[in-house]
Scaffold this active site. Structure first.
Site, short mmCIF file in Angstrom:
data_model
loop_
_atom_site.label_atom_id
_atom_site.label_comp_id
_atom_site.label_asym_id
_atom_site.label_seq_id
_atom_site.Cartn_x
_atom_site.Cartn_y
_atom_site.Cartn_z
N SER A 1 -13.88 3.00 -21.23
CA SER A 1 -12.73 2.16 -21.60
C SER A 1 -13.06 0.69 -21.71
O SER A 1 -12.23 -0.10 -22.17
CB SER A 1 -11.59 2.36 -20.60
OG SER A 1 -10.96 3.60 -20.81
N LYS B 1 -12.50 -0.89 -24.99
CA LYS B 1 -11.17 -1.31 -25.41
C LYS B 1 -11.09 -2.82 -25.61
O LYS B 1 -10.20 -3.32 -26.31
CB LYS B 1 -10.12 -0.87 -24.39
CG LYS B 1 -9.83 0.64 -24.37
CD LYS B 1 -8.79 0.97 -23.32
CE LYS B 1 -8.28 2.40 -23.44
NZ LYS B 1 -9.25 3.41 -22.98
N SER C 1 -4.60 1.11 -19.56
CA SER C 1 -5.78 1.63 -20.25
C SER C 1 -5.39 2.71 -21.24
O SER C 1 -6.03 3.76 -21.37
CB SER C 1 -6.80 2.18 -19.24
OG SER C 1 -8.09 2.27 -19.82
#
Length: 381
Positions: free
Chosen positions: A52, A55, A112
């Site tokens: 993540s 991101k 997230s």
């Protein structure tokens, strides 16, 4: 090329090296933003699964769209069935929702949200595949040379790779280029429409440690292990650090805190020369003056080990003699400062004052000197 060794007597001669730091992370990068100094680099250029943490690139693309006016914070995006079907961490969006850009930013940072990333990708580029292409193009343009993207969320994919150095470069960009949006990274809680009560807290453990942390993003997959992109400010200094490959969330939190503590305590910011002070002189060719002072336009501030003693050696490097005319403030040289166990620091030096082109007598004197030198050389041979 002229090289002149100098002693910065007012600075720090024979600096002691910083205590060696060996992180438990499989890969790491630590950077001081005030001075542009890399404090630690471990396997930092190896492309790794970023989970993540990637991101952050999706957020960069969205922040750029906000900054150039393509979207606004109160604009709404549609939610596709593909976005709704995303697994892992989500905002629990569905096809009837029309989340605002601001809600999506919070959902990506705090929750997230994999679904939020797909919504952003489709809203900006039409499809996630097209968005990934744009991510790759943009990554090259901003100097991220060891990163490739296959999706917007960091979902495991063999072509989803980032180096810790690239993640650090991206974090520095988010901090420096988008101060109006960076504050979202410090949010500790966001619950969208009451749908994700168990997923409403920011996973960044540093935000609650009282160490000046204000971002940025955690990541975890079975392949990547536990990672974190962090930033903190203490005493006017901001550091950015990236770690990956840790065993669990506890080790990630403890190691991140240990790195931040080391970076702030082991290094001190020193002013070794004030702006405008003469560092050295350069020879001038065919000028009204035979030499010109070399000064730094801004205070020369570098990071040094906290236990440094007096005196620091440097070298002034320039191509000379410098031909007149010379303008005041014209860059003429570099001051290269050697710091033990760290990369050399290079500081540009400029002309202290203007030097006009010399008159007829100067050119005559110079020509005579050259002839005399040639004759002496021939006689000596």
């Amino acid at each position: 090329m002229v090289r002149a060794a100098i002693i910065l007597a007012f600075a720090l001669l024979a600096a002691l090296p910083a205590r060696a730091f060996d992180t438990l992370a499989g890969a790491a990068w630590v950077y001081d933003m005030e001075t542009g100094t890399v404090l630690l680099s471990k396997n930092a250029d190896e492309p790794l699964p970023p989970a993540s943490m990637s991101k952050l690139m999706t957020l960069n693309m969205l922040f750029e769209a906000l900054k150039d006016g393509r979207v606004r914070l109160d604009d709404t995006f549609a939610v596709s069935s593909r976005a709704r079907a995303m697994g892992g961490s989500t905002m629990f969006l569905n096809e009837t929702d029309r989340p605002t850009v601001e809600e999506l930013i919070k959902g990506i940072i705090v929750n997230s949200g994999n679904d939020a990333c797909v919504v952003v990708a489709e809203g900006l580029a039409g499809s996630e595949e097209e968005f990934a292409k744009k991510m790759n193009e943009r990554a090259r343009a901003i100097g991220m040379t060891k990163s490739t993207f296959a999706n917007s969320s960091g979902w495991p994919h063999p072509n989803q790779r980032m180096s810790m150095h690239d993640l650090g470069v991206l974090a520095v960009r988010l901090i420096a280029e988008f101060p109006e949006y960076y504050g979202y990274f410090a949010l500790t809680e966001f619950e969208h429409d009451g749908r994700a009560p168990d997923n409403r807290f920011n996973r960044n453990p540093l935000l609650s440690m009282g160490i000046g942390a204000d971002g940025l993003k955690t990541g975890h997959t079975e392949e990547a292990g536990f990672g974190l992109v962090g930033s903190a400010v203490q005493g006017g200094r901001r550091i950015v650090f990236v770690v990956s490959g840790l065993r669990d969330a506890t080790e990630r939190a403890e190691e991140s805190q240990r790195i931040a503590t080391w970076a702030f305590r082991e290094f001190a910011l020193k002013t070794i020369a004030p702006a405008g002070s003469r560092i050295a002189e350069a020879d001038v060719w065919l000028g009204a003056a035979s030499r010109v002072g070399l000064v730094a336009e801004q205070d020369v501030r570098i990071l040094l080990p906290s236990l440094a003693r007096d005196g620091l050696k440097g070298e002034v490097v320039y191509t000379g003699p410098v031909e007149a005319p010379i303008e005041a403030g014209q860059k003429l040289a570099d001051l290269v400062i050697a710091v033990p166990d760290m990369e050399p620091v290079t500081v540009p030096l400029v002309a202290e004052q203007a030097v006009a082109k010399g008159g007829f007598s100067t050119r005559l004197r110079t020509a005579f000197g050259r002839v005399a030198t040639r004759v002496m050389a021939e006689v000596g041979s």
